[in-house]
Scaffold this motif. Structure first.
Motif, short mmCIF file in Angstrom:
data_model
loop_
_atom_site.label_atom_id
_atom_site.label_comp_id
_atom_site.label_asym_id
_atom_site.label_seq_id
_atom_site.Cartn_x
_atom_site.Cartn_y
_atom_site.Cartn_z
N GLY A 1 -18.39 8.54 -2.48
CA GLY A 1 -17.76 8.71 -1.18
C GLY A 1 -17.32 10.14 -1.00
N THR A 2 -16.65 10.42 0.09
CA THR A 2 -16.20 11.77 0.40
C THR A 2 -14.69 11.82 0.46
OG1 THR A 2 -18.22 12.20 1.67
CG2 THR A 2 -16.33 13.63 2.11
N PRO A 3 -14.04 12.64 -0.36
CA PRO A 3 -12.57 12.74 -0.32
C PRO A 3 -12.11 13.04 1.10
CG PRO A 3 -13.45 13.93 -2.20
CD PRO A 3 -14.64 13.53 -1.38
N GLY A 4 -11.02 12.44 1.48
CA GLY A 4 -10.51 12.60 2.83
C GLY A 4 -11.02 11.54 3.79
N TYR A 5 -12.11 10.87 3.42
CA TYR A 5 -12.68 9.80 4.25
C TYR A 5 -12.81 8.51 3.46
CZ TYR A 5 -13.62 13.42 7.64
OH TYR A 5 -13.46 14.45 8.55
N LEU A 6 -12.40 8.54 2.23
CA LEU A 6 -12.52 7.39 1.34
C LEU A 6 -11.32 6.48 1.51
CD1 LEU A 6 -14.58 6.63 -0.95
CD2 LEU A 6 -12.93 7.59 -2.55
N ALA A 7 -11.56 5.18 1.60
CA ALA A 7 -10.46 4.23 1.74
C ALA A 7 -9.56 4.28 0.50
CB ALA A 7 -10.99 2.82 1.95
N PRO A 8 -8.25 4.09 0.65
CA PRO A 8 -7.35 4.18 -0.50
C PRO A 8 -7.68 3.19 -1.60
CG PRO A 8 -6.21 3.33 1.45
CD PRO A 8 -7.52 3.86 1.91
N GLU A 9 -8.14 1.98 -1.24
CA GLU A 9 -8.48 1.01 -2.28
C GLU A 9 -9.72 1.44 -3.07
OE1 GLU A 9 -10.25 -0.69 1.62
OE2 GLU A 9 -8.50 0.46 0.96
N ARG A 10 -10.60 2.22 -2.45
CA ARG A 10 -11.76 2.75 -3.17
C ARG A 10 -11.35 3.92 -4.05
NH1 ARG A 10 -15.02 1.37 -4.89
NH2 ARG A 10 -16.82 2.64 -4.38
N ALA A 11 -10.42 4.74 -3.55
CA ALA A 11 -9.96 5.90 -4.33
C ALA A 11 -9.24 5.47 -5.59
CB ALA A 11 -9.05 6.77 -3.47
N THR A 12 -8.68 4.27 -5.60
CA THR A 12 -7.97 3.76 -6.78
C THR A 12 -8.80 2.79 -7.59
OG1 THR A 12 -6.94 2.06 -5.38
CG2 THR A 12 -5.69 4.09 -5.76
N GLY A 13 -10.12 2.78 -7.34
CA GLY A 13 -11.02 1.98 -8.17
C GLY A 13 -11.33 0.60 -7.69
N THR B 1 -5.18 12.32 -3.04
CA THR B 1 -3.77 11.97 -3.19
C THR B 1 -3.17 11.58 -1.83
OG1 THR B 1 -3.55 13.48 -5.07
CG2 THR B 1 -1.52 12.80 -3.94
N ALA B 2 -3.53 12.33 -0.80
CA ALA B 2 -3.01 12.05 0.54
C ALA B 2 -3.52 10.70 1.06
CB ALA B 2 -3.40 13.16 1.50
N VAL B 3 -4.79 10.41 0.80
CA VAL B 3 -5.37 9.15 1.24
C VAL B 3 -4.61 7.98 0.64
CG1 VAL B 3 -7.37 7.65 0.90
CG2 VAL B 3 -7.70 9.95 1.80
N VAL B 4 -4.25 8.11 -0.63
CA VAL B 4 -3.60 6.99 -1.33
C VAL B 4 -2.12 6.91 -1.03
CG1 VAL B 4 -3.02 6.07 -3.61
CG2 VAL B 4 -5.32 7.01 -3.18
N ALA B 5 -1.43 8.04 -0.97
CA ALA B 5 0.03 8.02 -0.98
C ALA B 5 0.70 8.55 0.27
CB ALA B 5 0.53 8.83 -2.19
N GLU B 6 -0.04 9.17 1.19
CA GLU B 6 0.61 9.80 2.34
C GLU B 6 0.09 9.20 3.64
OE1 GLU B 6 0.22 14.04 2.15
OE2 GLU B 6 0.46 14.08 -0.04
N GLU B 7 0.92 9.31 4.67
CA GLU B 7 0.50 8.86 5.99
C GLU B 7 -0.38 9.93 6.64
OE1 GLU B 7 0.98 5.85 7.45
OE2 GLU B 7 1.70 5.38 5.43
N LYS C 1 -3.20 1.41 5.08
CA LYS C 1 -3.49 1.48 3.64
C LYS C 1 -3.95 0.13 3.09
CE LYS C 1 -1.80 5.75 3.26
NZ LYS C 1 -2.69 6.93 3.09
N ASP C 2 -3.34 -0.93 3.57
CA ASP C 2 -3.66 -2.28 3.10
C ASP C 2 -4.88 -2.79 3.84
OD1 ASP C 2 -3.83 -4.88 2.33
OD2 ASP C 2 -1.83 -5.48 3.04
N PRO C 3 -5.99 -3.09 3.15
CA PRO C 3 -7.19 -3.58 3.85
C PRO C 3 -6.93 -4.82 4.68
CG PRO C 3 -7.67 -3.07 1.55
CD PRO C 3 -6.19 -2.98 1.71
N ALA C 4 -6.02 -5.69 4.22
CA ALA C 4 -5.73 -6.92 4.95
C ALA C 4 -5.04 -6.64 6.28
CB ALA C 4 -4.87 -7.85 4.10
N ALA C 5 -4.33 -5.52 6.37
CA ALA C 5 -3.62 -5.17 7.60
C ALA C 5 -4.46 -4.28 8.51
CB ALA C 5 -2.31 -4.46 7.26
N ARG C 6 -5.61 -3.88 8.05
CA ARG C 6 -6.47 -2.95 8.80
C ARG C 6 -7.14 -3.67 9.97
NH1 ARG C 6 -9.66 -0.42 4.35
NH2 ARG C 6 -7.56 0.33 3.82
N ALA C 7 -7.42 -2.95 11.03
CA ALA C 7 -8.12 -3.54 12.17
C ALA C 7 -9.49 -4.06 11.74
CB ALA C 7 -8.28 -2.50 13.28
#
Length: 594
Positions: A194-206, A242-248, A268-274
């Motif tokens: 994926g591409t940093p900055g466009y990667l979903a947080p759940e993907r960035a954390t494995g 880091t911003a994708v995972v931890a920052e708004e 951040k939460d896939p279940a809450a995502r549109a």
């Protein structure tokens, strides 16, 4: 074996056929070339796999080659989609694969366009987003995740009307995957998928890839489109992750009406995502804002007759009759059924659909409507002579079923003047409705053009209708249908629909994300001499011959052809057959089918 990046490849001939002309660009997997196909005398794009590190181990090389083959396979499975770059072939040259793709003349990617011309207006960005979402959804329905949605992978190109950025295409399925199939995931040991900055947080954390992750990336891309930078843009890739995972995300300042749905996609939460459906609805309201304010009675197809059972209700007597006979040369031609709008051209009346010059009605006295059309309006068309000749009178069928509609408002085109609408409205509507028409079997485009006096009352827009070519459409079309709705006639069925079939023969629209009984592959036609009863008996055999499921990747030892007909197409003389695929054992199908 070619093992390093090309420096001058111009003039090379690949596989004895493709002459390299010049470099178009490059990415993590290789270079993209403009090439001349010497066999077919046309231009194509070739993707060359390169190994930038000569010391790269055999496993990494194997991974790159396998990823190229996967890209070709996944993208080829979506080759009929209007918003996916078409892949023609994957070939071997000097022991490495090259991917042969559609060359999109005049294309610019969204990243370069924004950098060169500045951010897009929210409505224009929403239009681009709708097209990309449609491509992603088509892939998700096949179990294919893109995993690298970003501005650089969205191409904007001239459409057939000449609009410079009218065509929207999603490119580069190079790291896509079908997680439900258990296929090998070829991930480079030293590369992030994926591409940093466009990667979903759940993907960035494995976490595992999911459709929701693609939607997060789409949200980042829409943010970039209107803001000119990504929501998590930072000086380094690590800081972006880091911003994708931890920052708004940074607050959007230019997004306007696009802001709420972008915010919902960046949860951040896939279940809450549109969801895809919520995103589509929100983007559509921005592209056609009047649709949100129009309260339309929801269609209840449950009261309509079954397919291949009771005949559909007769048309109201005030309408001009449809043509009853289809030319014999067209009978049985799948190509015509699929070509739809590519064969038939929209026409306005000789007066451009303007009606009486003294009328204060939006579209003139002849059309007769007292208010502007809005998205989703179902209409009854009364033609002054033969269908599609002249300007029809229009009436509204507010429920889309009560009066058996001839068609529905599917899009709008805005022009600077009524004169421009008269001159270009039909052509522009032809392009705007092309995607819908290509999925249906027997429809045409028609432009309802405002008069000079009614131009402002019509919202300065031409309404683009999709009408049944030879018969009414019997209900809502495309995205205006609801999951679970009962089909009254084959006229509203479109390619890749998933169907639930009850024991009593009722057929309902099903979600392709869950379990269903059949999936629509295409259409064919029977001869003029075939009776309706004979058509019912021959439908499955005809589809097995004309639209065989194995041509779509279905194992013939597991799947078989199905076929559906309705009396409406026999009364109109089109003798249309909807061809489906189903399991031989009668079991249900799921989202991981080919």
């Amino acid at each position: 074996m070619h093992s390093g990046p090309s420096t001058s490849g111009v003039g090379r001939v690949i596989a004895g056929r493709y002459l390299l002309l010049h470099r178009l660009g490059g990415g993590g997997m290789g270079h993209v070339w403009l090439a001349h196909d010497q066999r077919l005398a046309c231009e194509v794009a070739l993707k060359e796999i390169v190994f930038p590190d000569p010391a790269e181990g055999p496993h990494e090389r194997e991974a790159r080659v396998a990823r190229a083959r996967a890209e070709a396979r996944h993208a080829a499975g979506l080759r009929d989609h209007p918003h996916v770059v078409t892949v023609h072939d994957v070939l071997e040259h000097e022991e490495l694969p090259w991917i042969v793709m559609e060359y999109v003349a005049g294309a610019v990617d969204l990243r370069d366009l924004v950098e060169q011309r500045g951010p897009l207006a929210p409505a224009e960005c929403a239009r681009v987003g709708l097209a990309v979402l449609d491509a992603l959804t088509a892939g998700h329905e096949r179990g294919v995740l893109h995993r690298d949605v970003k501005p650089a992978n969205i191409l904007l190109a001239p459409d057939r009307t000449g609009a410079p950025y009218g065509r929207v295409l999603l490119a580069d399925y190079g790291i896509s995957v079908r997680p439900a199939t258990g296929e090998t995931r070829w991930t480079m040991a030293s590369a992030l998928v994926g591409t940093p900055g466009y990667l979903a947080p759940e993907r960035a954390t494995g976490g595992p890839p999911t459709p929701a992750a693609d939607l997060f990336s789409l949200g980042c891309t829409l943010y970039f489109g209107v803001e000119g930078q990504g929501p998590f843009a930072r000086p380094s890739h690590l800081a972006e992750l880091t911003a994708v995972v931890a920052e708004e995300p940074r607050p959007a300042t230019r997004a306007g009406a696009l802001g709420p749905i972008v915010h919902a996609l960046l949860a951040k939460d896939p279940a809450a995502r549109a969801s895809a459906a919520q995103t589509e609805a929100a983007l559509a309201r921005i592209v056609v804002p009047q649709a949100a304010a129009y309260s339309r009675t929801q269609t209840d197809l449950g009261s309509q007759p079954q397919w291949a059972a009771a005949p559909p209700p007769p048309p109201p007597p005030h309408r001009a009759p449809r043509r009853r006979v289809l030319h014999s040369a067209l009978a049985g031609l799948l190509g015509l059924a699929l070509a739809g709008g590519g064969v038939w051209y929209a026409v306005a009346g000789p007066d451009g659909g303007t009606g009486s010059t003294g009328s204060a009605l939006p579209y003139g006295d002849q059309v007769g409507l007292t208010r502007e059309l809005v998205a989703g309006d179902c209409v009854i068309a009364t033609w002054p002579g033969a269908p599609f000749e002249g300007t029809p009178g229009l009436a509204l069928d507010r429920s889309c079923t009560d009066l058996i509609p001839d068609g529905q408002v599917m899009a709008f085109v805005e022009t600077a003047s009524a004169r421009e609408a008269r001159e270009r409205g039909a052509e522009m509507c032809e392009e705007r409705t092309r995607e819908v028409r290509e999925r249906l079997a027997d429809v045409r485009s028609f432009a309802v053009v405002p008069t000079d006096e009614g131009f402002e009352a019509a919202g300065r827009r031409t309404a683009c209708l999709v009408l049944g070519a030879h018969a009414p459409v019997y209900g809502p079309l495309a995205g205006y249908r609801e999951v679970g709705a009962l089909f009254a006639d084959v006229a509203t069925v479109q390619r890749r629909d998933c169907l639930d079939v009850a024991r009593e023969g009722q057929v309902r629209l099903a979600s392709c994300a869950g379990r269903y009984h059949q999936q629509v592959l295409g259409f064919t036609r029977m001869g003029e001499d075939v009776t309706y009863d004979a058509g019912k008996e021959r439908a499955e055999d005809t589809c097995a011959r004309d639209v065989p499921p194995q041509d779509y990747g279905f194992d013939p030892s597991v799947y078989e052809a199905g076929g559906w007909v309705s009396e409406g197409s026999w009364k109109s003389g089109t003798h249309l057959v909807v061809c489906t695929v189903r399991k031989q054992n009668g079991g249900t199908m799921e989202g991981d089918e080919p």
